[in-house]
Design an enzyme around this catalytic site. Structure first.
Site, PDB file in Angstrom:
ATOM      1  N   CYS A   1       0.833  -1.213   0.000  1.00  0.00           N
ATOM      2  CA  CYS A   1       0.000   0.000   0.000  1.00  0.00           C
ATOM      3  C   CYS A   1       0.860   1.253   0.000  1.00  0.00           C
ATOM      4  O   CYS A   1       1.702   1.440   0.883  1.00  0.00           O
ATOM      5  CB  CYS A   1      -0.910   0.030   1.221  1.00  0.00           C
ATOM      6  SG  CYS A   1      -1.713   1.633   1.423  1.00  0.00           S
ATOM      7  N   ILE A   2       0.605   2.128  -0.941  1.00  0.00           N
ATOM      8  CA  ILE A   2       1.451   3.317  -1.095  1.00  0.00           C
ATOM      9  C   ILE A   2       1.386   4.259   0.108  1.00  0.00           C
ATOM     10  O   ILE A   2       2.413   4.752   0.571  1.00  0.00           O
ATOM     11  CB  ILE A   2       1.110   4.073  -2.416  1.00  0.00           C
ATOM     12  CG1 ILE A   2       2.134   5.168  -2.691  1.00  0.00           C
ATOM     13  CG2 ILE A   2      -0.298   4.641  -2.385  1.00  0.00           C
ATOM     14  CD1 ILE A   2       2.048   5.707  -4.114  1.00  0.00           C
TER      15      ILE A   2
END
Lengths: 130, 135, 102, 102, 135, 130
Positions: free
Chosen positions: A78-79
């Site tokens: 997840c960024i």
């Protein structure tokens, strides 16, 4: 059957990533599809290539990387969670003016939409966390 | 994607002590774009996430509680609070933020998002889901 | 001044408070911080045991953590004193040791 | 086949098992893994409620996690079935959804 | 340094589910070189760390339980187990590893490291420490 | 009075590092000495320079770095815990054949002995963790 896997904790610190790895292997061995493994919260730390665990213990990141290679698994970090915790790929590092990156082979950084997408597409979402 | 699934986010953690409450809310807000049948359950210490009057100045951490009020705008309008969890903590619905949504089919009438449910009702709701998210 | 015990866990989620109360000698200091502050509130399933503890120990709660969680000082059990971080430092200095029940 | 609930927390440290048992519909599957496996043992402070749950649900425990913790199968409560990771995968596939009580 | 302090490590976590038990033991082993007055307390789920017969092959994690047996060689010989914690878990001292140390002043006679203590005794021991480590 | 500070959890994930930071500031403001801040377990993640937290939230690593600069604080990251989790300085990276490092300004990597040492030297050891 299609499984989506969500990993919420970092390697070694919590057994969650070990359990996720074992479940993923067992699902693949039974001929199921693992549509995506999504790493969220401290789970993003599974994707660092800078880890040097003791020689007499498992190397969880390497196990994920080689499982991904063997089975063409989609390992997504997840960024937003990754930025907060300092897990970057080359593009992200450049974008934020950082002088290094640390993502491991076989992992890619993307948005939370990838988690929702696999939750919708897969038959079951398996959550491993603390 | 044209599939519509029933997705429920189960929130069982207090805010600020750990990041789970905040990062769970981030998933909900992003997930809203996928036009699924979304609901949120607040259980155990998760009910503390919605307590009114949070002021984080003294701990130097961002106060994210105002973001819950935006859930209605994101079409997230099914919010279930387990009564047993409130009772154990001496809380009532009056202690929580009042979350609503505007019904564009009824001239943007403000409608209730918050639903107080018993353990039996919540158990039934959980059983109706396609996917249960827990963080 | 004996031991300062710190409890940073919700009494509803974990057993840290119970273990602290089981092992704290009478007259100890007990400070609630982080999610532990929920233990200082009136009218909860934990209030009775904490009120009892407040009779045997000096019990404190960290104000900034209370405020963050939307709790007001009038919701605190009688006999529990609110302190800020400076007060936390004083408590740590005044006691002989600090025992964190993580 | 209803819901498979997973519990990975010690019943002595956290409230995850209690919440799972409060919210699981009769006839659910419940799998203990990681530190949750301590909930499957005989003779503990949690045994009575788990034995009762085993009458209302199908209860499973992950063998590799039991063995890691030095627990033998004869220490498991009656009515609880030991599975391996392959069995965990089967349970997840057979049930309609999986609910992890983290 | 010539100061001698009383240091107690309080172990309250089960092994393997989280890393605290292992990394706590690593501190104890390193700390032994400092020649302080060291003791270990096993409380709550911490008593599970000492359960005999751990076999981690199936989870692919290193079994670190044999390392406790080395504590005596490191001159760590005061190990306290809280009786109430054992009772709650249906365990007795027979279920735990038997840790000993060799007394070089008595021709290397093997002596007991493990001490079963009540909550009151443990509370007294905690009060005698200069530093209490918890992880 | 001399305080030693032990931080057991990573930034953002758990309030422990915030509490430790607030306590350290308050102790310094009262004229106490903070002999050393030791980062153990996931606490080592406080020392990464690659973190990019959201602009509207605090940057915990930067706050530790600037507090250290202002007060000549000794911020020590445990080497064993750091290796496991992928937190390296230039020397460590070189030693383990890694192509990048990620330690932040003002932090140094050293052994667990530094924790024992501060526990002995300080008047009080404060533990912040999960």
């Amino acid at each position: 059957m299609k499984f989506g896997i969500l990993v919420n904790e970092g390697p070694y610190t919590h057994e969650a990533s070990d359990s996720a790895l074992q479940f993923t292997r067992a699902a693949l061995a039974k001929g199921h599809e693992v549509t995506r493994v999504f790493f969220y919260h401290d789970g993003v730390n599974n994707g660092t290539r800078l880890g040097v665990p003791p020689q007499d213990d498992r190397n969880i990141t390497r196990e994920w990387s080689s499982l991904a290679k063997e089975h063409e698994l989609d390992l997504v970090v997840c960024i937003a969670a990754a930025q907060r915790r300092g897990l970057l790929d080359a593009d992200e590092a450049k974008r934020h003016g950082k002088d290094a990156d640390n993502i491991a082979e076989g992992f890619r950084i993307s948005g939370l939409g990838q988690l929702i997408e696999v939750a919708i597409q897969a038959d079951r979402l398996m959550v491993f966390g603390d | 994607m044209s599939i519509t699934k029933r997705l429920m986010y189960v929130n069982r953690r207090a805010p600020y002590g750990t990041i789970y409450a905040l990062e769970s809310l981030e998933v909900v807000l992003i997930g809203a774009a996928f036009e699924q049948d979304v609901s949120l359950a607040f259980v155990d210490d998760g009910v503390y996430q919605l307590v009114k009057g949070q002021n984080t100045t003294g701990i130097g951490v961002k106060n994210f509680s105002p973001a819950y009020a935006a859930l209605g705008d994101y079409d997230v309008k099914k919010i279930y609070i387990e009564k047993e969890s409130l009772d154990q903590r001496g809380l009532s619905m009056d202690d929580l933020q009042h979350l609503t949504w505007e019904d564009e089919n009824e001239d943007y009438a403000e409608k209730e998002s918050m639903h107080l449910v018993s353990r039996e009702e919540l158990a039934d709701l959980l059983e109706e889901q396609d996917v249960v998210f827990s963080f | 001044m004996a031991t300062l015990h710190t409890v940073n866990k919700s009494p509803f989620e974990r057993n840290a408070l119970d273990t602290c109360l089981r092992l704290a000698k009478q007259g100890s200091g007990i400070l609630f911080l982080e999610d532990g502050v929920y233990g200082a509130l009136k009218g909860t399933a934990a209030s009775e045991k904490v009120a009892k503890a407040a009779g045997e120990h000096k019990v404190y709660v960290l104000g900034p953590d209370l405020a963050a969680r939307g709790m007001q000082e009038d919701q605190i059990l009688d006999g529990i004193q609110v302190v800020d971080y400076a007060g936390f430092v004083d408590l740590a200095a005044e006691h002989d040791r600090v025992n964190a029940w993580l």
